[in-house]
Design a protein around this motif. Structure first.
Motif, mmCIF file in Angstrom:
data_model
loop_
_atom_site.group_PDB
_atom_site.id
_atom_site.type_symbol
_atom_site.label_atom_id
_atom_site.label_comp_id
_atom_site.label_asym_id
_atom_site.label_seq_id
_atom_site.Cartn_x
_atom_site.Cartn_y
_atom_site.Cartn_z
ATOM 1 N N ALA A 112 -12.765 1.884 2.832
ATOM 2 C CA ALA A 112 -13.454 3.676 2.250
ATOM 3 C C ALA A 112 -14.526 3.788 1.601
ATOM 4 C CB ALA A 112 -12.240 4.563 2.089
ATOM 5 N N LEU A 113 -14.176 3.256 0.311
ATOM 6 C CA LEU A 113 -15.154 2.742 -0.331
ATOM 7 C C LEU A 113 -16.624 2.393 -0.374
ATOM 8 C CD1 LEU A 113 -13.545 4.943 -4.048
ATOM 9 C CD2 LEU A 113 -14.268 6.214 -1.523
ATOM 10 N N GLN A 114 -16.154 1.031 -0.488
ATOM 11 C CA GLN A 114 -17.122 0.139 -0.834
ATOM 12 C C GLN A 114 -17.179 -0.783 0.911
ATOM 13 O OE1 GLN A 114 -14.069 -3.040 -2.686
ATOM 14 N NE2 GLN A 114 -14.935 -1.828 -5.198
ATOM 15 N N GLN A 115 -16.204 0.287 2.031
ATOM 16 C CA GLN A 115 -17.121 -0.315 2.771
ATOM 17 C C GLN A 115 -16.742 -1.722 3.327
ATOM 18 O OE1 GLN A 115 -20.338 1.925 3.844
ATOM 19 N NE2 GLN A 115 -18.847 4.303 4.657
ATOM 20 N N HIS A 116 -15.563 -2.399 3.356
ATOM 21 C CA HIS A 116 -15.535 -4.073 3.211
ATOM 22 C C HIS A 116 -15.257 -4.157 4.639
ATOM 23 C CE1 HIS A 116 -16.605 -5.957 -0.860
ATOM 24 N NE2 HIS A 116 -16.029 -5.418 -1.267
ATOM 25 N N PRO A 117 -15.674 -5.407 5.087
ATOM 26 C CA PRO A 117 -14.858 -5.636 6.503
ATOM 27 C C PRO A 117 -13.921 -5.793 6.807
ATOM 28 C CG PRO A 117 -16.814 -6.860 6.147
ATOM 29 C CD PRO A 117 -16.504 -6.309 4.932
ATOM 30 N N SER A 118 -12.668 -5.561 7.415
ATOM 31 C CA SER A 118 -11.201 -5.612 7.545
ATOM 32 C C SER A 118 -10.927 -7.313 6.669
ATOM 33 C CB SER A 118 -10.884 -5.100 8.730
ATOM 34 O OG SER A 118 -10.950 -4.232 8.958
ATOM 35 N N GLU A 119 -11.038 -8.375 7.339
ATOM 36 C CA GLU A 119 -10.708 -8.655 6.984
ATOM 37 C C GLU A 119 -10.579 -9.460 4.854
ATOM 38 O OE1 GLU A 119 -14.828 -10.510 7.903
ATOM 39 O OE2 GLU A 119 -12.957 -9.196 8.860
ATOM 40 N N VAL A 120 -11.468 -8.407 3.805
ATOM 41 C CA VAL A 120 -11.978 -8.547 2.749
ATOM 42 C C VAL A 120 -9.930 -8.029 1.848
ATOM 43 C CG1 VAL A 120 -12.929 -8.085 0.859
ATOM 44 C CG2 VAL A 120 -14.563 -8.502 3.051
ATOM 45 N N LEU A 121 -9.612 -7.283 2.737
ATOM 46 C CA LEU A 121 -8.779 -7.370 2.591
ATOM 47 C C LEU A 121 -7.261 -8.233 2.331
ATOM 48 C CD1 LEU A 121 -6.458 -4.170 3.626
ATOM 49 C CD2 LEU A 121 -5.181 -5.753 3.049
ATOM 50 N N TYR A 122 -7.686 -8.757 2.763
ATOM 51 C CA TYR A 122 -6.587 -10.363 2.758
ATOM 52 C C TYR A 122 -7.044 -11.554 1.669
ATOM 53 C CZ TYR A 122 -4.967 -15.074 3.652
ATOM 54 O OH TYR A 122 -3.845 -16.480 3.835
ATOM 55 N N SER A 123 -8.699 -11.643 1.582
ATOM 56 C CA SER A 123 -9.510 -12.071 0.624
ATOM 57 C C SER A 123 -9.500 -11.652 -0.204
ATOM 58 C CB SER A 123 -10.396 -12.703 1.757
ATOM 59 O OG SER A 123 -11.540 -11.674 1.432
ATOM 60 N N ARG A 124 -9.062 -10.808 -0.381
ATOM 61 C CA ARG A 124 -9.277 -10.539 -2.390
ATOM 62 C C ARG A 124 -8.158 -10.475 -2.796
ATOM 63 N NH1 ARG A 124 -12.450 -4.777 -4.161
ATOM 64 N NH2 ARG A 124 -14.439 -5.805 -4.066
ATOM 65 N N ALA A 125 -7.056 -9.815 -2.098
ATOM 66 C CA ALA A 125 -5.530 -9.931 -2.074
ATOM 67 C C ALA A 125 -5.292 -11.084 -2.997
ATOM 68 C CB ALA A 125 -4.786 -8.998 -1.142
ATOM 69 N N MET A 126 -5.713 -12.083 -2.545
ATOM 70 C CA MET A 126 -5.382 -13.692 -2.466
ATOM 71 C C MET A 126 -5.595 -14.045 -3.644
ATOM 72 S SD MET A 126 -3.421 -14.451 -0.448
ATOM 73 C CE MET A 126 -2.790 -15.898 -1.062
ATOM 74 N N ASP A 127 -7.153 -13.711 -3.786
ATOM 75 C CA ASP A 127 -8.079 -13.529 -4.752
ATOM 76 C C ASP A 127 -7.332 -13.573 -5.897
ATOM 77 O OD1 ASP A 127 -9.903 -15.395 -3.485
ATOM 78 O OD2 ASP A 127 -11.276 -14.247 -3.142
ATOM 79 N N HIS A 128 -6.873 -12.366 -6.177
ATOM 80 C CA HIS A 128 -5.895 -11.477 -6.691
ATOM 81 C C HIS A 128 -4.932 -12.339 -7.628
ATOM 82 C CE1 HIS A 128 -5.429 -8.332 -9.938
ATOM 83 N NE2 HIS A 128 -4.822 -8.063 -9.666
ATOM 84 N N PHE A 129 -4.134 -12.324 -6.239
ATOM 85 C CA PHE A 129 -2.812 -13.124 -5.968
ATOM 86 C C PHE A 129 -2.829 -14.625 -6.739
ATOM 87 C CE2 PHE A 129 -0.293 -16.381 -4.543
ATOM 88 C CZ PHE A 129 0.997 -15.557 -5.273
ATOM 89 N N ASN A 130 -3.492 -15.191 -6.409
ATOM 90 C CA ASN A 130 -3.520 -16.582 -6.596
ATOM 91 C C ASN A 130 -4.094 -16.655 -8.228
ATOM 92 O OD1 ASN A 130 -3.485 -17.933 -4.501
ATOM 93 N ND2 ASN A 130 -5.322 -18.061 -3.200
ATOM 94 N N TRP A 131 -4.889 -16.082 -9.009
ATOM 95 C CA TRP A 131 -5.094 -16.204 -10.495
ATOM 96 C C TRP A 131 -3.564 -15.258 -11.299
ATOM 97 C CZ3 TRP A 131 -9.175 -18.457 -12.434
ATOM 98 C CH2 TRP A 131 -9.226 -17.996 -13.753
ATOM 99 N N LEU A 132 -3.325 -14.626 -10.888
ATOM 100 C CA LEU A 132 -2.102 -14.630 -11.145
ATOM 101 C C LEU A 132 -0.931 -14.973 -11.088
ATOM 102 C CD1 LEU A 132 -1.469 -10.078 -10.511
ATOM 103 C CD2 LEU A 132 -2.294 -11.566 -12.530
ATOM 104 N N TYR A 133 -0.679 -15.724 -9.450
ATOM 105 C CA TYR A 133 -0.024 -16.861 -10.020
ATOM 106 C C TYR A 133 0.380 -17.459 -10.966
ATOM 107 C CZ TYR A 133 3.699 -19.617 -7.704
ATOM 108 O OH TYR A 133 4.921 -20.277 -7.064
ATOM 109 N N ALA A 134 -0.814 -17.880 -10.816
ATOM 110 C CA ALA A 134 -1.051 -19.097 -12.188
ATOM 111 C C ALA A 134 -0.521 -18.994 -13.721
ATOM 112 C CB ALA A 134 -2.635 -19.697 -12.149
ATOM 113 N N GLU A 135 -0.914 -17.724 -13.803
ATOM 114 C CA GLU A 135 -0.983 -17.183 -14.563
ATOM 115 C C GLU A 135 0.201 -16.968 -15.168
ATOM 116 O OE1 GLU A 135 -4.747 -15.222 -16.573
ATOM 117 O OE2 GLU A 135 -3.624 -13.353 -15.583
#
Length: 293
Positions: free
Chosen positions: A212-235
């Motif tokens: 709603a605010l940054q107005q990304h395409p719907s698929e960014v929900l998945y790609s950003r979440a996975m980028d965030h998760f992958n780094w946390l998972y490594a840590e």
């Protein structure tokens, strides 16, 4: 006298703390948060998907009210089915007025065994309330009466607080909040009553911010979440991590996004050592392990 946040929580660099410990076999906890809100047409809408003609705010705002209403009539039920298929139990943070205007929705959450967390009475920022203490008490009482259990957690409408809010929340029985995004681990906040725990939350793996605010395409929900998760998972191989994912039915529950939401939870939970907990499960773990840390 009202306290500044720094008076409630001393600074602590995460590298200088003893690592917390999850139960054996757990290294990262996903915290799904589903927000259910009441948008009163007597006031401006909380969000807008379509701007008014000629840029002039309109009231009543039928277009944007109906956008939210779709989430309660359709999107919620789509998400309920998705969570059930995934075996995920979310924390439901709801405006207490939802118990009055959408009792069927609130009842479905209770029957599913989901955690019910308070989100104010309706979607009005805390600093806009004439008597926020009274509204907090009213919100907690309504949800407790409807659900049979007093909420242990709280998210402010729009994640808002004044310098006094935490004291009123503690007085009302709130044990944890999700409004502060300042740490990867639970932290304990000083209040004029009992301490309140701030659980790790984030504002960016969040459908309002992305869609709603940054107005990304719907698929960014998945790609950003996975980028965030992958780094946390490594840590998390060295230090346990918690990852919140926030959803609203009028955003995450629409046909062009729900598949990306489902894929996000499914792919994250497929990793070894990753589990889904509610806010109160995270709180109970923290309260139990904190003395050892």
């Amino acid at each position: 006298m009202a306290m500044h946040p720094r008076e409630r929580l001393a600074y602590s660099g995460i590298e200088n703390r003893p690592p917390l410990k999850f139960p054996d076999g757990v290294r990262l906890v996903v915290w799904p948060v589903l927000a259910l809100e009441e948008w009163d047409m007597a006031r401006p809408m909380a969000r807008m998907v379509i701007s008014p003609p000629q840029g002039q705010p309109q009231q009543p705002d039928h277009p944007n009210w109906s956008w939210h209403e779709y989430g309660m009539r359709v999107g919620f039920w789509r998400m309920r089915k998705m969570f059930r298929q995934l075996g995920v139990t979310p924390t439901v943070t709801l405006n207490a007025r939802v118990c009055e205007t959408y009792p069927e929705v609130a009842r479905a959450c209770v029957e599913a065994g989901w955690e019910m967390n308070a989100h104010g009475y309706d979607q009005v920022p805390m600093h806009k309330l004439d008597d926020q203490r009274a509204v907090i008490m009213k919100s907690m009482d309504i949800i407790e009466k409807f659900c049979g259990k007093r909420p242990r957690g709280w998210f402010g409408p729009g994640l808002t607080q004044t310098f006094d809010t935490l004291d009123y929340l503690s007085e009302s029985g709130v044990e944890y909040i999700g409004d502060w995004v300042l740490d990867d681990e639970p932290v304990t906040l000083k209040t004029s009553h009992k301490p309140v725990v701030a659980l790790p939350y984030n504002f960016e793996i969040h459908d309002i911010v992305m869609m709603a605010l940054q107005q990304h395409p719907s698929e960014v929900l998945y790609s950003r979440a996975m980028d965030h998760f992958n780094w946390l998972y490594a840590e998390s191989a060295e230090r346990p991590k918690i990852m919140a994912i926030a959803c609203h039915p009028y955003l995450s529950g629409v046909p062009h996004r729900i598949g990306h939401v489902q894929r996000t939870f499914r792919d994250i939970l497929a990793h070894d050592g990753v589990v889904s907990w509610t806010g109160e499960q995270i709180l109970d773990w923290h309260l139990k392990t904190k003395p050892q840390a």
